[in-house]
Design an enzyme around this catalytic site. Structure first.
Site, PDB file in Angstrom:
ATOM      1  N   HIS A 213       0.789  -1.239   0.000  1.00  0.00           N
ATOM      2  CA  HIS A 213       0.000   0.000   0.000  1.00  0.00           C
ATOM      3  C   HIS A 213       0.819   1.285   0.000  1.00  0.00           C
ATOM      4  O   HIS A 213       0.233   2.369   0.010  1.00  0.00           O
ATOM      5  CB  HIS A 213      -0.998  -0.011   1.171  1.00  0.00           C
ATOM      6  CG  HIS A 213      -0.367  -0.017   2.538  1.00  0.00           C
ATOM      7  ND1 HIS A 213      -1.034   0.438   3.659  1.00  0.00           N
ATOM      8  CD2 HIS A 213       0.859  -0.408   2.974  1.00  0.00           C
ATOM      9  CE1 HIS A 213      -0.254   0.311   4.717  1.00  0.00           C
ATOM     10  NE2 HIS A 213       0.887  -0.207   4.324  1.00  0.00           N
ATOM     11  N   HIS A 214       2.143   1.183  -0.008  1.00  0.00           N
ATOM     12  CA  HIS A 214       2.967   2.399  -0.111  1.00  0.00           C
ATOM     13  C   HIS A 214       3.357   2.709  -1.551  1.00  0.00           C
ATOM     14  O   HIS A 214       3.963   3.752  -1.814  1.00  0.00           O
ATOM     15  CB  HIS A 214       4.235   2.271   0.735  1.00  0.00           C
ATOM     16  CG  HIS A 214       3.974   2.096   2.191  1.00  0.00           C
ATOM     17  ND1 HIS A 214       3.169   2.960   2.912  1.00  0.00           N
ATOM     18  CD2 HIS A 214       4.383   1.144   3.072  1.00  0.00           C
ATOM     19  CE1 HIS A 214       3.101   2.546   4.169  1.00  0.00           C
ATOM     20  NE2 HIS A 214       3.826   1.447   4.290  1.00  0.00           N
ATOM     21  N   CYS A 215       3.055   1.817  -2.479  1.00  0.00           N
ATOM     22  CA  CYS A 215       3.443   2.021  -3.872  1.00  0.00           C
ATOM     23  C   CYS A 215       2.302   2.673  -4.648  1.00  0.00           C
ATOM     24  O   CYS A 215       1.154   2.230  -4.568  1.00  0.00           O
ATOM     25  CB  CYS A 215       3.830   0.694  -4.526  1.00  0.00           C
ATOM     26  SG  CYS A 215       4.530   0.897  -6.175  1.00  0.00           S
TER      27      CYS A 215
ATOM     28  N   GLN B 180       0.054   4.312   7.283  1.00  0.00           N
ATOM     29  CA  GLN B 180      -0.825   4.978   6.324  1.00  0.00           C
ATOM     30  C   GLN B 180      -0.601   4.393   4.927  1.00  0.00           C
ATOM     31  O   GLN B 180       0.530   4.207   4.489  1.00  0.00           O
ATOM     32  CB  GLN B 180      -0.517   6.473   6.319  1.00  0.00           C
ATOM     33  CG  GLN B 180      -1.291   7.271   5.285  1.00  0.00           C
ATOM     34  CD  GLN B 180      -0.634   8.621   4.979  1.00  0.00           C
ATOM     35  OE1 GLN B 180       0.334   9.014   5.630  1.00  0.00           O
ATOM     36  NE2 GLN B 180      -1.144   9.317   3.986  1.00  0.00           N
TER      37      GLN B 180
ATOM     38  N   ASN C 203      -0.351   5.312   1.782  1.00  0.00           N
ATOM     39  CA  ASN C 203      -0.217   6.498   0.921  1.00  0.00           C
ATOM     40  C   ASN C 203      -0.159   6.188  -0.566  1.00  0.00           C
ATOM     41  O   ASN C 203      -0.448   7.058  -1.394  1.00  0.00           O
ATOM     42  CB  ASN C 203       1.008   7.310   1.324  1.00  0.00           C
ATOM     43  CG  ASN C 203       2.310   6.533   1.219  1.00  0.00           C
ATOM     44  OD1 ASN C 203       2.369   5.340   1.540  1.00  0.00           O
ATOM     45  ND2 ASN C 203       3.361   7.200   0.785  1.00  0.00           N
TER      46      ASN C 203
END
Length: 356
Positions: free
Chosen positions: A142-144, A184, A186
């Protein structure tokens, strides 16, 4: 016209909508031990589920590697070309020695497992719509975002799964992301910043990576947690906001990012949730989605302790024992327990689970 992909080919009917491949696991000369992530976690989850006789190799869906054409549905060509530089991959995976490896080794030993997990998430998206639920034993990067990786996330599998569904599956035009990893999310937030078709709920430790203020603007329901948040407060907030999110926006699919780095003692998460609390959290999300007849896709995301594989397996066993893994069921069969009861249950040991 969407490109031809192998990721949407129908698996054998007898398979459970649980997606995995032995290629998920990252092993190369011990380099994987330089990051706190357990790079063999995914195989351990499957082994625990086999030991409990829930699954067998021929009953799960074999994940396929996402091709460049698949990845270009979201990613820029420029970004994919950057991954041909080992030092870029070293930065994304937070394993500095990777920078000194020939890129063909990095592609085979690091990026291929991540591309296979990404293919698994895309496959699980279609399976969820077809079967009512699906679990990719990996994924949750979920950070990509489309043009930038980070935090061990090289491919935007959540964004890809949703975009594939929007492009290829009739009747899927609205999605809710419920991101309950300690960090988070992001990446998907940046990708869906101005997209009214996607509703994002994100609950995370407000003080840790990535602290992406710009990406926070995409969150429709933001739950910022304090250091050391424990079960009672956490489960109350999850229950309230998951229900609120699904009442506020009616999706055609829920993508659930079920990170276990909320576990007490996690070196990166900074929260203090018990194993039982994690099992209950997953139950809350599945009950909320399935009682509304909304398909749910779960990905496993972060979790930086050796015991997380056992907890994920126990959570899947719990969902199965409660009848939450099966064909769509009438809402009357899935009534939510009271919050007080849920918190009380969280404090108990499960007699039928082997949490460690």
């Amino acid at each position: 016209m969407p490109h031809r992909t192998e990721l949407y080919e129908d698996p054998p009917l007898g398979c459970w909508p649980i997606v995995y491949s032995p290629d998920y696991n990252i092993t190369f000369m011990g380099l994987e031990k330089l990051h706190p992530f357990d790079a063999g976690k995914w195989g351990k989850i499957i082994n625990f589920l086999k030991e409990e006789k829930l699954i067998a190799d021929d009953l799960i869906v074999q994940a396929r590697e996402a091709t460049d054409e698949d990845l270009l549905v979201v990613h820029t060509r420029r970004y994919l070309n950057k991954l041909k530089w080992s030092f870029v991959v070293a930065t994304i995976t937070e394993i500095p020695p990777v920078a000194f490896l020939p890129n063909f080794i990095v592609q085979r030993k690091v990026l291929k497992p991540l591309r296979t997990q990404t293919g698994g998430t895309i496959m699980a998206g279609k399976l969820a719509v077809d079967r009512g639920w699906a679990i990719n034993v990996g994924g949750g990067f979920h950070h990509c975002s489309s043009d930038k990786g980070g935090g061990f996330c090289a491919y935007a599998d959540i964004t890809l799964a949703i975009k594939f569904l929007f492009e290829r599956v009739q009747g899927v035009s609205r999605a809710t992301i419920i991101d309950l990893d300690a960090h988070q999310g992001n990446g998907h937030e940046r990708d869906f910043m101005d997209d009214p078709r996607v509703y994002i709920m994100d609950a995370y430790n407000r003080y840790i990576y990535p602290g992406d203020g710009f990406a926070k603007r995409a969150i429709k329901r933001k739950v910022e947690l304090e250091w050391g948040t424990e079960d009672s407060e956490y489960l109350q907030k999850v229950q309230t906001h998951v229900e609120g999110a699904l009442n506020e926006f009616k999706p055609d699919i829920v993508v659930y990012n079920a990170g276990t780095d909320i576990l007490d003692g996690d070196p990166l998460g900074g929260l203090a949730i018990s194993p039982q609390g994690i099992v209950k959290r997953d139950e809350v999300v599945f009950r909320a989605a399935r009682s509304r007849g909304v398909p749910v896709l779960m990905v496993t995301s972060g979790g930086y302790q050796r015991r997380t594989a056992r907890i994920i397996a126990d959570s899947i066993l719990n969902l199965h024992s409660l009848g939450l893994l099966g064909r769509q069921q009438p809402a009357c069969a899935l009534g939510s327990p009271s919050l007080d009861q849920m918190v009380r249950d969280s404090a108990k040991d499960f007699s039928n689970l082997s949490l460690q």
